[in-house]
Design an enzyme around this catalytic site. Structure first.
Site, short mmCIF file in Angstrom:
data_model
loop_
_atom_site.label_atom_id
_atom_site.label_comp_id
_atom_site.label_asym_id
_atom_site.label_seq_id
_atom_site.Cartn_x
_atom_site.Cartn_y
_atom_site.Cartn_z
N LYS A 151 0.83 -1.21 0.00
CA LYS A 151 0.00 0.00 0.00
C LYS A 151 0.85 1.25 0.00
O LYS A 151 0.56 2.20 -0.74
CB LYS A 151 -0.95 0.00 1.20
CG LYS A 151 -2.11 -0.97 1.00
CD LYS A 151 -3.18 -0.86 2.06
CE LYS A 151 -4.31 -1.84 1.74
NZ LYS A 151 -5.19 -2.07 2.88
N LYS A 170 -11.68 -4.92 -2.58
CA LYS A 170 -12.57 -3.76 -2.61
C LYS A 170 -11.90 -2.55 -3.23
O LYS A 170 -12.56 -1.62 -3.66
CB LYS A 170 -13.01 -3.43 -1.18
CG LYS A 170 -13.89 -4.49 -0.55
CD LYS A 170 -14.09 -4.26 0.94
CE LYS A 170 -13.55 -5.44 1.74
NZ LYS A 170 -13.88 -5.43 3.15
N LYS A 173 -5.87 -10.72 -6.61
CA LYS A 173 -6.84 -11.01 -5.56
C LYS A 173 -8.07 -10.12 -5.72
O LYS A 173 -7.94 -8.94 -6.02
CB LYS A 173 -6.16 -10.74 -4.21
CG LYS A 173 -7.01 -11.08 -3.00
CD LYS A 173 -6.31 -10.65 -1.72
CE LYS A 173 -6.43 -9.14 -1.49
NZ LYS A 173 -6.12 -8.73 -0.11
P1 TYM Z 1 -10.63 -7.33 5.04
O1 TYM Z 1 -11.72 -6.44 5.45
O2 TYM Z 1 -9.71 -6.90 3.94
O3 TYM Z 1 -11.21 -8.74 4.59
C1 TYM Z 1 -12.13 -9.47 5.39
C2 TYM Z 1 -11.88 -10.97 5.28
O4 TYM Z 1 -12.04 -11.42 3.92
C3 TYM Z 1 -10.87 -12.11 3.50
N1 TYM Z 1 -10.65 -11.82 2.07
C4 TYM Z 1 -10.54 -12.75 1.12
N2 TYM Z 1 -10.58 -14.08 1.16
C5 TYM Z 1 -10.46 -14.76 -0.01
N3 TYM Z 1 -10.28 -14.14 -1.21
C6 TYM Z 1 -10.23 -12.80 -1.30
N4 TYM Z 1 -10.08 -12.21 -2.48
C7 TYM Z 1 -10.36 -12.03 -0.10
N5 TYM Z 1 -10.37 -10.70 0.18
C8 TYM Z 1 -10.56 -10.58 1.50
C9 TYM Z 1 -9.75 -11.54 4.37
O5 TYM Z 1 -8.64 -12.41 4.44
C10 TYM Z 1 -10.45 -11.37 5.68
O6 TYM Z 1 -10.49 -12.60 6.39
N6 TYM Z 1 -7.19 -6.71 8.62
C11 TYM Z 1 -8.43 -7.38 8.29
C12 TYM Z 1 -9.57 -7.05 9.23
C13 TYM Z 1 -9.27 -7.29 10.67
C14 TYM Z 1 -9.23 -8.54 11.34
C15 TYM Z 1 -8.99 -8.24 12.70
C16 TYM Z 1 -9.38 -9.85 10.91
C17 TYM Z 1 -9.06 -6.33 11.63
N7 TYM Z 1 -8.89 -6.90 12.83
C18 TYM Z 1 -8.88 -9.26 13.64
C19 TYM Z 1 -9.27 -10.86 11.86
C20 TYM Z 1 -9.02 -10.55 13.21
C21 TYM Z 1 -8.87 -6.94 6.91
O7 TYM Z 1 -8.53 -5.90 6.44
O8 TYM Z 1 -9.77 -7.78 6.29
#
Ligand code: TYM
Length: 332
Positions: free
Chosen positions: A112, A198, A195
């Site tokens: 990023k 969003k 991947k």
């Molecule tokens: P975030 O909001 O980017 O994504 C949420 C969840 O979706 C999964 N994910 C995917 N899985 C498969 N293929 C994809 N293309 C794909 N895109 C997203 C992510 O791996 C995630 O599980 N940092 C985290 C949010 C977070 C979090 C936490 C997660 C904050 N605190 C504590 C677990 C525990 C995030 O940005 O996810």
């Protein structure tokens, strides 16, 4: 019951099929056997530019999609991160245990910051994984179900827990990531080596949980494939078709080999048409439930408030213990 923790950022109007298959489906199944906590991590979303009104709306929409997809707020604790102040408080403590180089090695930060340039990269983006560690550690979490892109952040979380424990005595449970190997990464339909995310430039390759059924079908019919014409799994040579096969298999519980057999000698058109039906059948009821909930935001807000209270009771206990152990003077 062992504890489970996971969360998603409210960074779009709709979750996408990567979030659904990579995370939400696991959450729904696991909530039966765990004491589960699911947060909408609105503070994490602040690391990207946000319109205040839109952020509030996206936060509600994300929570509504969790519930619509089957997370039960009476069984699991489903809340908004900023409703529980202990998250930012523990994040500060953990940041004093995190090396500058250690945080700088996080690949998501490197990607990023390289994309935005130093001037447009905020410090929150750098400390983001420390806040994530605080989320997880506050709840004495045993397992964290996520997609594969979060693995490195959970390794950092484990390191911080172990470091704190060895310096100040056993305080935190050291959590394990739970990553479904086959579905941990769903790719963009238009760009099947990237991947699904969003933050993609175009949403033509992103299947939104809240997309209208006709939009979902159109996006699948237009998904990038290849000129071979055979429905066959081969990540290297056929990333588009392979990604569609993974989605098909994940949503139906069928084996990829069985799907290859079923579509042997048939074209991509048939395959895509059937897949579109599978995705629409899965998403349409979730979409309807989520939209109905969003018609009554006051009720949703009440559910979130009650759940935040449950979460805070657990988080505050851990935080008080941490403050004590590191020698902060207790207010009498
Ligand atoms: P975030 O909001 O980017 O994504 C949420 C969840 O979706 C999964 N994910 C995917 N899985 C498969 N293929 C994809 N293309 C794909 N895109 C997203 C992510 O791996 C995630 O599980 N940092 C985290 C949010 C977070 C979090 C936490 C997660 C904050 N605190 C504590 C677990 C525990 C995030 O940005 O996810």
């Amino acid at each position: 019951k062992p504890r489970l923790y996971s969360g998603m950022q409210p960074s779009a109007d709709s979750l996408h099929i990567g979030n659904y298959i990579g995370a939400l489906m696991q959450w729904r199944d696991l909530q039966e056997s765990y004491d589960a906590y699911f947060s909408v991590v609105d503070l994490h979303a602040l690391t990207q530019p946000n319109d205040p009104g839109e952020l509030r709306e996206k936060t509600r929409r994300t929570a509504a999609q969790y519930i619509a997809a089957g997370i039960e707020p009476s069984r699991s604790t489903l809340y908004v991160q900023s409703h529980v102040p202990a998250h930012t408080e523990l994040a500060w403590i953990l940041s004093t245990l995190t090396g500058f180089g250690e945080a700088g090695r996080m690949t998501q930060f490197k990607d990023k910051s390289a994309r935005y340039g130093a001037d447009a990269t905020n410090v929150g983006l750098f400390t983001y994984p420390v806040l994530m560690a605080a989320d997880i550690l506050l709840y004495q979490t045993d397992v964290v179900p996520v997609g594969d892109d979060q693995k490195q952040h959970i390794e950092l979380t484990r390191d911080l827990a172990e470091r704190f424990n060895s310096r100040y005595g056993e305080t935190f449970t050291v959590p394990m990531p739970v990553i479904q190997r086959d579905t941990a990464r769903i790719y963009d339909l238009q760009n099947p080596t990237a991947k699904m995310s969003k933050s993609a430039e175009s949403d033509a390759g992103i299947l939104g949980l809240l997309d209208a059924p006709s939009v979902t079908a159109k996006k699948i019919m237009r998904a990038v494939t290849d000129s071979e014409g055979a429905v066959r799994f081969d990540r290297e040579a056929k990333p588009g078709v392979s990604n569609l096969l993974v989605i098909y298999a994940a949503l139906t519980g069928r084996q990829i080999a069985a799907l290859e057999d079923e579509y042997a000698g048939r074209g991509y058109g048939d395959f895509k048409k059937d897949l579109a039906q599978v995705v629409v059948d899965e998403f349409a009821p979730v979409r309807e439930r989520a939209l109905a909930m969003l018609d009554d935001p006051a009720e949703l807000d009440r559910v979130l408030a009650a759940n935040a209270e449950r979460a805070a009771a657990v988080a505050d206990r851990t935080l008080a213990d941490v403050y004590d152990r590191i020698g902060l003077l207790r207010r009498v």
